[in-house]
Design a protein around this motif. Structure first.
Motif, PDB file in Angstrom:
ATOM      1  N   SER A 187       0.554  -1.182   0.087  1.00  0.00           N
ATOM      2  CA  SER A 187       0.063   0.141   0.037  1.00  0.00           C
ATOM      3  C   SER A 187       1.011   1.343  -0.089  1.00  0.00           C
ATOM      4  CB  SER A 187      -0.918   0.098   1.107  1.00  0.00           C
ATOM      5  OG  SER A 187       0.071   0.203   2.407  1.00  0.00           O
ATOM      6  N   SER A 188       0.167   2.369  -0.312  1.00  0.00           N
ATOM      7  CA  SER A 188       1.004   3.555  -0.266  1.00  0.00           C
ATOM      8  C   SER A 188       1.572   3.805   1.057  1.00  0.00           C
ATOM      9  CB  SER A 188      -0.208   4.689  -0.745  1.00  0.00           C
ATOM     10  OG  SER A 188       0.404   6.039  -0.816  1.00  0.00           O
ATOM     11  N   SER A 189       0.751   3.775   2.020  1.00  0.00           N
ATOM     12  CA  SER A 189       1.267   3.742   3.536  1.00  0.00           C
ATOM     13  C   SER A 189       2.436   3.033   3.935  1.00  0.00           C
ATOM     14  CB  SER A 189       0.311   3.763   4.458  1.00  0.00           C
ATOM     15  OG  SER A 189      -0.312   2.404   4.652  1.00  0.00           O
ATOM     16  N   GLU A 190       2.360   1.855   3.408  1.00  0.00           N
ATOM     17  CA  GLU A 190       3.750   1.068   3.609  1.00  0.00           C
ATOM     18  C   GLU A 190       4.670   1.355   2.842  1.00  0.00           C
ATOM     19  OE1 GLU A 190       1.792  -3.467   4.600  1.00  0.00           O
ATOM     20  OE2 GLU A 190       1.371  -2.780   2.501  1.00  0.00           O
ATOM     21  N   SER A 191       4.637   2.030   1.604  1.00  0.00           N
ATOM     22  CA  SER A 191       5.698   2.267   0.927  1.00  0.00           C
ATOM     23  C   SER A 191       6.210   3.608   1.550  1.00  0.00           C
ATOM     24  CB  SER A 191       5.384   2.672  -0.680  1.00  0.00           C
ATOM     25  OG  SER A 191       4.601   3.715  -0.716  1.00  0.00           O
ATOM     26  N   PHE A 192       5.450   4.464   2.003  1.00  0.00           N
ATOM     27  CA  PHE A 192       5.972   5.613   2.646  1.00  0.00           C
ATOM     28  C   PHE A 192       6.687   5.371   3.902  1.00  0.00           C
ATOM     29  CE2 PHE A 192       3.749   8.041  -0.335  1.00  0.00           C
ATOM     30  CZ  PHE A 192       3.680   9.280  -0.076  1.00  0.00           C
ATOM     31  N   ALA A 193       6.231   4.509   4.753  1.00  0.00           N
ATOM     32  CA  ALA A 193       6.856   3.865   6.007  1.00  0.00           C
ATOM     33  C   ALA A 193       8.177   3.485   5.732  1.00  0.00           C
ATOM     34  CB  ALA A 193       6.022   2.886   6.504  1.00  0.00           C
ATOM     35  N   ARG A 235      10.353   6.347   4.615  1.00  0.00           N
ATOM     36  CA  ARG A 235      10.700   7.324   5.707  1.00  0.00           C
ATOM     37  C   ARG A 235      11.684   6.508   6.777  1.00  0.00           C
ATOM     38  NH1 ARG A 235       4.487   8.717   5.922  1.00  0.00           N
ATOM     39  NH2 ARG A 235       4.601  10.679   4.530  1.00  0.00           N
ATOM     40  N   GLY A 282       3.227  13.460   0.852  1.00  0.00           N
ATOM     41  CA  GLY A 282       4.458  13.175   1.758  1.00  0.00           C
ATOM     42  C   GLY A 282       5.696  13.598   0.860  1.00  0.00           C
TER      43      GLY A 282
END
Length: 83
Positions: A16-22, A25, A60
């Protein structure tokens, strides 16, 4: 890949997008690829707003480029008239 069709090959992974951002980061990747509206000769990045378009939030990208990974920026190049 957003709305484009992607062909999965052995070894591929989806997240997911949130996993890729994590992952970015958290410095778990060596290369970040993102889109932008403009990039200056010195590397300054402009990608927050498109004039006349509805924007839900800043997104982000700014914290991703500051993550410490190598950054590759992809863009469509056009003239002022859109050609």
């Amino acid at each position: 890949a957003r709305w484009w069709t992607v062909t999965m090959i052995p070894g591929s992974a989806l997240f997911s997008s949130s996993e890729s951002f994590a992952m970015i980061r958290g410095k778990h990747v060596d290369l970040t690829i993102l889109g932008a509206l403009q990039v200056a000769g010195n590397g300054d990045l402009a990608n927050w707003i498109i004039p006349g378009k509805m924007v839900k939030g800043m997104g982000g990208a700014m914290d991703l480029v500051g993550s410490g990974s190598r950054v590759v920026v992809t863009m469509d190049h056009t003239a002022k008239d859109g050609s």
